[in-house]
Design an enzyme around this catalytic site. Structure first.
Site, PDB file in Angstrom:
ATOM      1  N   CYS A 171       0.793  -1.224   0.000  1.00  0.00           N
ATOM      2  CA  CYS A 171       0.000   0.000   0.000  1.00  0.00           C
ATOM      3  C   CYS A 171       0.825   1.273   0.000  1.00  0.00           C
ATOM      4  O   CYS A 171       0.258   2.368  -0.026  1.00  0.00           O
ATOM      5  CB  CYS A 171      -0.968  -0.014   1.176  1.00  0.00           C
ATOM      6  SG  CYS A 171      -2.160  -1.377   1.088  1.00  0.00           S
ATOM      7  N   LYS A 343      -9.303   8.758   2.006  1.00  0.00           N
ATOM      8  CA  LYS A 343      -9.876   7.413   1.921  1.00  0.00           C
ATOM      9  C   LYS A 343     -11.305   7.386   2.455  1.00  0.00           C
ATOM     10  O   LYS A 343     -12.075   6.484   2.130  1.00  0.00           O
ATOM     11  CB  LYS A 343      -9.015   6.405   2.685  1.00  0.00           C
ATOM     12  CG  LYS A 343      -7.650   6.137   2.061  1.00  0.00           C
ATOM     13  CD  LYS A 343      -6.881   5.087   2.847  1.00  0.00           C
ATOM     14  CE  LYS A 343      -5.503   4.811   2.253  1.00  0.00           C
ATOM     15  NZ  LYS A 343      -4.555   5.920   2.488  1.00  0.00           N
ATOM     16  N   HIS A 348      -9.832   2.771  -0.199  1.00  0.00           N
ATOM     17  CA  HIS A 348      -8.405   2.443  -0.167  1.00  0.00           C
ATOM     18  C   HIS A 348      -8.075   1.571  -1.374  1.00  0.00           C
ATOM     19  O   HIS A 348      -8.367   0.369  -1.394  1.00  0.00           O
ATOM     20  CB  HIS A 348      -8.094   1.705   1.128  1.00  0.00           C
ATOM     21  CG  HIS A 348      -6.642   1.434   1.364  1.00  0.00           C
ATOM     22  ND1 HIS A 348      -5.654   1.706   0.436  1.00  0.00           N
ATOM     23  CD2 HIS A 348      -5.995   0.897   2.436  1.00  0.00           C
ATOM     24  CE1 HIS A 348      -4.483   1.358   0.921  1.00  0.00           C
ATOM     25  NE2 HIS A 348      -4.652   0.864   2.132  1.00  0.00           N
ATOM     26  N   PHE A 407       1.105  -3.317   4.332  1.00  0.00           N
ATOM     27  CA  PHE A 407       1.409  -4.667   4.803  1.00  0.00           C
ATOM     28  C   PHE A 407       2.854  -5.002   4.461  1.00  0.00           C
ATOM     29  O   PHE A 407       3.353  -4.636   3.403  1.00  0.00           O
ATOM     30  CB  PHE A 407       0.483  -5.685   4.149  1.00  0.00           C
ATOM     31  CG  PHE A 407      -0.917  -5.695   4.702  1.00  0.00           C
ATOM     32  CD1 PHE A 407      -1.289  -4.889   5.759  1.00  0.00           C
ATOM     33  CD2 PHE A 407      -1.874  -6.543   4.166  1.00  0.00           C
ATOM     34  CE1 PHE A 407      -2.570  -4.909   6.270  1.00  0.00           C
ATOM     35  CE2 PHE A 407      -3.169  -6.586   4.664  1.00  0.00           C
ATOM     36  CZ  PHE A 407      -3.530  -5.763   5.705  1.00  0.00           C
TER      37      PHE A 407
END
Length: 424
Positions: A171, A343, A348, A407
């Site tokens: 991300c 967002k 997202h 992540f």
């Protein structure tokens, strides 16, 4: 940095939920409208989270021909359309440039997810065949499997023959690709770089994966208000899709041709927590380190920041993590600095969102407006900064910070500054 080539944004193209094009995108987020809804791209009924920020996208209406539509995954289509808009916006005559001095740096978290899933369903006969036969796949199946095809499509679009690459860091990809592109220019490896990010992840495999770890919101009965960063009632992020692409040039190159400059990329840094695939420490140490390094590269103190575009995903651990990071890196100035998450309005879009947020920052500097955090009615007491609830604010912005968290433990930060001589 004193002898380094300066890098500026001279063209912006956006494909995002709520409308196609940079103007429509800015109109949406500056008005605080939301574009999240019940998923229409597939039947969402089997999934825990059934809401997303979808693009109303007709590839033919955006100038793609039948062969391009057949060949390209939706993510590639987004990138090409956004790149074409950015090129037109820059008013740069690409035909007059040395193609070997034009680069491409494209970010994506999940590549050609939609076409990969679609073709796997075909070659596996709906998942019934363990051993699959590639002969049943379309001729472009390999392109969907290899993310470099996304960058290749953009390179072909603009005639780029210089350094071309894909940056895939989850991300933070949309921040990292632009940071890498800026380095190409500073190092003298290119004169112009087309950069940004794209993702079209609204597919069954993505929904199922996020359902499994309960990262996405189950607030299916309120799709328009389901994304609630920093709100006490937040319970996960809303998936999105889209792309933002930019034309980056060296400052003197842009100035000589009289280009309109949106912003200068003054600082960028990335860190990894080497801690957990999805977990974040509450103290925000890693994001704070990235912010501090980006400020150092920009040669700015934390007190110079006029607005922070937060990652603001709407998960409890993320919102706490970056709130702590802002306090750690900016000190008391964090309490005086407006912070918001777009967002809340567009969802997202994984790897694409970092670039979409850079577009928001550049346009915020351009228009002197801080976009709001939608759906923020009851702030979490642990998130005690100024998160610009519900309505935009007029404010001169000379230095803006945009951050991302992904992540794998990735944390990235970028500082954009007002171009010299720009009006407030």
């Amino acid at each position: 940095m004193s002898n380094a080539r300066r890098v500026v944004i001279t063209g912006i193209g956006v494909m995002a939920p709520g409308g196609g094009g940079a103007k429509e995108f800015w109109d949406l987020i500056s008005a605080g409208r939301t574009a999240t809804r019940r998923i229409t791209l597939l039947d969402p009924e089997p999934y825990r989270s059934q809401v997303a920020g979808e693009c109303d996208f007709d590839p033919a209406a955006h100038g793609l021909g039948p062969q391009e539509i057949r060949r390209m995954d939706r993510a590639a289509q987004f990138a090409v359309v956004a790149a074409r808009e950015a090129v037109a916006d820059s008013e740069l005559e690409f035909a007059s440039l040395d193609p070997g001095r034009i680069g491409v740096a494209l970010g994506s978290a999940v590549g050609c997810t939609m076409k990969l899933e679609e073709e796997y369903v075909v070659i596996s006969n709906g998942g019934r065949m363990w051993l699959t036969d590639h002969e049943y796949a379309v001729p472009h199946f390999y392109d969907y499997f290899v993310p470099s095809s996304l960058a290749a499509e953009v390179a072909w679009t603009v005639g780029a023959e210089g350094p071309t690459s894909v940056v895939s860091a989850g991300c933070t990809s949309g921040l990292d690709s632009v940071g890498y592109a800026a380095d190409l220019l500073r190092d003298g490896d290119a004169d112009v770089v087309i950069t940004g990010a794209t993702d079209a992840p609204i597919a069954g495999i993505t929904l199922a994966c996020f359902d499994a770890i309960k990262a996405t919101t189950p607030r299916n009965d309120e799709p328009g208000t389901a994304s609630r960063p920093f709100d006490r009632s937040r319970n996960g992020f809303v998936l999105g899709e889209g792309s933002a692409m930019f034309v980056l040039e060296e400052y003197e190159h842009a100035r000589r041709r009289g280009a309109h400059i949106y912003a200068e990329i003054s600082g960028y840094a990335s860190r990894c927590n080497a801690y957990h695939m999805t977990g974040l420490r509450a103290d925000g140490r890693e994001m704070s380190a990235a912010i501090t390094a980006a400020l150092d590269e920009a040669r700015l103190p934390g007190t110079a920041i006029d607005y922070i575009n937060a990652h603001g995903s709407g998960t409890r651990q993320n919102d706490r993590h970056e709130t702590a990071a802002f306090k750690s890196s900016l000190g008391e100035h964090a309490y005086r600095t407006p912070v918001s998450s777009i967002k809340s309005m567009v969802g997202h879009s994984l790897g694409a969102i970092g670039s979409i947020e850079i577009a928001a920052c550049a346009l915020a500097i351009e228009h002197g407006i801080v976009p709001p955090t939608a759906n923020l009615h009851e702030p979490d007491p642990e998130c005690d900064l100024d998160y610009v609830p519900l309505a935009a604010r007029e404010r001169r912005l000379d230095a803006v910070l945009s951050v991302g968290s992904g992540f794998g433990g990735f944390q990235s930060a970028m500082v954009l500054t007002r171009p010299e001589g720009a009006a407030s």
